[in-house]
Scaffold this motif. Structure first.
Motif, mmCIF file in Angstrom:
data_model
loop_
_atom_site.group_PDB
_atom_site.id
_atom_site.type_symbol
_atom_site.label_atom_id
_atom_site.label_comp_id
_atom_site.label_asym_id
_atom_site.label_seq_id
_atom_site.Cartn_x
_atom_site.Cartn_y
_atom_site.Cartn_z
ATOM 1 N N ASP A 122 0.863 -1.185 0.000
ATOM 2 C CA ASP A 122 0.000 0.000 0.000
ATOM 3 C C ASP A 122 0.900 1.235 0.000
ATOM 4 O O ASP A 122 1.671 1.448 0.949
ATOM 5 C CB ASP A 122 -0.878 -0.041 1.257
ATOM 6 C CG ASP A 122 -1.918 1.068 1.286
ATOM 7 O OD1 ASP A 122 -2.861 0.960 2.087
ATOM 8 O OD2 ASP A 122 -1.777 2.039 0.524
ATOM 9 N N PRO A 123 0.818 2.073 -1.026
ATOM 10 C CA PRO A 123 1.693 3.250 -1.076
ATOM 11 C C PRO A 123 1.415 4.259 0.025
ATOM 12 O O PRO A 123 2.256 5.128 0.278
ATOM 13 C CB PRO A 123 1.404 3.847 -2.463
ATOM 14 C CG PRO A 123 0.059 3.314 -2.832
ATOM 15 C CD PRO A 123 -0.056 1.977 -2.195
ATOM 16 N N ASN A 124 0.266 4.143 0.693
ATOM 17 C CA ASN A 124 -0.111 5.108 1.724
ATOM 18 C C ASN A 124 0.075 4.559 3.146
ATOM 19 O O ASN A 124 -0.451 5.145 4.091
ATOM 20 C CB ASN A 124 -1.574 5.535 1.540
ATOM 21 C CG ASN A 124 -1.787 6.236 0.210
ATOM 22 O OD1 ASN A 124 -1.007 7.119 -0.154
ATOM 23 N ND2 ASN A 124 -2.806 5.833 -0.523
ATOM 24 N N ALA A 125 0.790 3.448 3.273
ATOM 25 C CA ALA A 125 0.936 2.843 4.602
ATOM 26 C C ALA A 125 2.408 2.636 4.939
ATOM 27 O O ALA A 125 3.273 2.649 4.059
ATOM 28 C CB ALA A 125 0.212 1.503 4.650
ATOM 29 N N THR A 126 2.668 2.478 6.225
ATOM 30 C CA THR A 126 4.003 2.110 6.675
ATOM 31 C C THR A 126 4.385 0.781 6.055
ATOM 32 O O THR A 126 3.545 -0.115 5.911
ATOM 33 C CB THR A 126 4.015 1.997 8.211
ATOM 34 O OG1 THR A 126 3.612 3.242 8.775
ATOM 35 C CG2 THR A 126 5.392 1.612 8.723
ATOM 36 N N ARG A 127 5.649 0.663 5.671
ATOM 37 C CA ARG A 127 6.116 -0.592 5.088
ATOM 38 C C ARG A 127 7.218 -1.196 5.954
ATOM 39 O O ARG A 127 8.028 -0.463 6.546
ATOM 40 C CB ARG A 127 6.632 -0.362 3.670
ATOM 41 C CG ARG A 127 5.553 -0.468 2.627
ATOM 42 C CD ARG A 127 5.973 0.164 1.332
ATOM 43 N NE ARG A 127 5.830 1.622 1.412
ATOM 44 C CZ ARG A 127 6.055 2.431 0.391
ATOM 45 N NH1 ARG A 127 6.477 1.957 -0.755
ATOM 46 N NH2 ARG A 127 5.890 3.734 0.516
ATOM 47 N N VAL A 128 7.218 -2.512 6.033
ATOM 48 C CA VAL A 128 8.237 -3.219 6.804
ATOM 49 C C VAL A 128 8.784 -4.366 5.969
ATOM 50 O O VAL A 128 8.084 -4.895 5.105
ATOM 51 C CB VAL A 128 7.678 -3.786 8.138
ATOM 52 C CG1 VAL A 128 7.257 -2.675 9.055
ATOM 53 C CG2 VAL A 128 6.537 -4.738 7.880
ATOM 54 N N ASP A 129 10.011 -4.723 6.252
ATOM 55 C CA ASP A 129 10.631 -5.856 5.582
ATOM 56 C C ASP A 129 9.871 -7.132 5.954
ATOM 57 O O ASP A 129 9.563 -7.365 7.128
ATOM 58 C CB ASP A 129 12.102 -5.948 6.033
ATOM 59 C CG ASP A 129 12.793 -7.174 5.482
ATOM 60 O OD1 ASP A 129 13.749 -7.649 6.131
ATOM 61 O OD2 ASP A 129 12.371 -7.681 4.427
#
Lengths: 208, 225
Positions: free
Chosen positions: A183-190
């Protein structure tokens, strides 16, 4: 039943000889024997109309196959089995039930019912050229098919609302059934696989 | 001897059949070799009281993403190690309190996003008694992943924990930081803007050296007399 007719019946059944009958009964017995002789010597045929009338009434009285089947099923019947046989049959049934459990359904997975302290999350993904978009994550055991999203306006804005329990949730979108994107609008995690997951924080309800 | 001994057997069999565990899902979705390779990790995780559901979910995630079995096993093994370390960090901060699986998972994730374990411990100590830490720790990791310096982010989270800021307002912070970042604000300024927009008091900046305000220093040992 009087004695006399009974003796006649026994004679006709072959249990008494004619000379053991009373004279009036012997006469009747002789009349019966003449009748039997006629029947043996002459071929007696019922008229076709009689035969058809009888068969029509027989057919009308016969139960349909469905009714006969229901009668057979619904009629109580005594069944005797030993406890050992019953236990073995039960064990076999349980084994079949465990082995033959259906594979993961192709139906869209359902997120776990949110506890009273969770909330409804709204997932939005913009993909104008996509034929299908779904969302999957830890809340549906990472179902490969995900929860289908809808583009109700046909504008390429795909939306899904999912009840989620409070906490931290990881998810991705599945575009056209195979491509997984964050989601380009959310926090991202490995994700530990060389890619990334999106993160959604769901607060406990009433935490204000 | 019950009058109908078959009935308890039937009930037990139905219960066993109805209990569809995560293990069944794993067995159905993973290939036999991967499933077998995961068993020792899962068994050890269970013995160590780690969040088993999160570990199993990682395996299912790998299967959904069509990763090779060896990679799935490696990722699950790494996650178990991360969770073990996270639980230690939280136990150090909260020796008397039960720690939830969600809190352990959030702490492990914050470490993976660049938050040192000792900062996790320090921040956790600031929580009000009984206050859940899953969202605050996840938020800490989210801020650090947006290039907010660790100490700045830790200071903000600790301040919110000590002040009892509602979690429903905390979860809004990352998206508001993103809005500020998109218009060119540096990460620290973007965080300040996000806090102000939510009506959350901005804590004073941490000193250049030493412990930031709001983070209690350790109580020195006072010998008994």
């Amino acid at each position: 039943m009087t004695r006399e007719p009974e003796d006649l019946t026994r004679y006709l059944d072959g249990e008494l000889e004619r000379d053991q009958l009373a004279p009036e009964l012997a006469a009747k017995a002789e009349a019966f024997e003449r009748l039997f002789q006629v029947l043996r010597e002459e071929k007696v045929e019922a008229s076709p109309r009689l035969r058809e009338a009888v068969m029509t009434r027989v057919r009308a009285a016969a139960a349909s196959p469905w009714r006969r089947s229901w009668t057979w099923i619904a009629t109580p019947r005594p069944v005797r089995i030993s406890p050992l046989t019953g236990a073995l049959a039960l064990a076999a049934a349980m084994a079949l039930l465990l082995i033959a459990r259906p594979q993961p359904s192709a139906e869209p997975p359902v997120a776990p019912a949110a506890a009273a302290s969770g909330s409804k999350a709204r997932f939005v993904f913009i993909a104008p050229g996509a034929k299908s978009v779904a969302v999957t994550g830890d809340f549906v055991n990472w179902s490969p098919e995900g929860i289908p999203m809808e583009d109700r306006q046909g504008t390429g804005v795909w939306v899904a609302e999912v009840e989620l329990p409070p906490g931290v949730h990881h998810y991705v979108f599945i575009v056209n059934g195979s491509e997984m994107v964050t989601d380009p609008n959310a926090t991202r995690v490995d994700d530990g696989f060389g890619q990334q997951n999106s993160v959604l924080l769901v607060p406990p309800r009433g935490s204000s | 001897m019950p009058r109908h001994p078959v009935l308890p057997l039937l009930a037990a069999g139905l219960l066993a059949a109805a209990a569809s565990s995560q293990q069944d899902v794993l067995r159905q979705r993973l290939d036999p070799a991967t499933y077998a390779a995961l068993q020792p990790i899962l068994e050890q995780a269970s013995r160590d009281s780690l969040p088993l559901k999160a570990i199993e979910a990682k395996a299912l995630e790998g299967q959904a993403k069509r990763r090779p079995g060896a990679l799935i096993v490696a990722a699950v093994r790494q996650l178990a190690a991360d969770l073990r370390a996270a639980r230690l960090a939280l136990r150090e901060a909260l020796p008397q309190r039960a720690i939830s699986d969600g809190e352990i998972v959030a702490a492990a994730e914050a470490v993976r996003q660049g938050v040192p374990g000792e900062v996790i411990t320090t921040v956790a100590r600031e929580a009000q008694p009984g206050a859940p830490l899953e969202i605050p720790l996840a938020l800490l990791g989210a801020l650090v992943s947006r290039q907010v310096p660790v100490q700045e982010a830790a200071n903000v989270i600790a301040h919110m924990l000590a002040s009892g800021i509602p979690q429903e307002r905390m979860v809004e912070i990352p998206q508001r930081v993103d809005v500020a970042l998109r218009v060119g604000a540096p990460p620290v300024a973007a965080l300040g803007t996000a806090l102000q927009s939510l009506g959350i008091p901005v804590p004073p900046a941490p000193p250049a050296r030493g412990r930031p305000p709001g983070i209690r220093p350790p109580v020195p040992d006072v010998p008994d007399r």
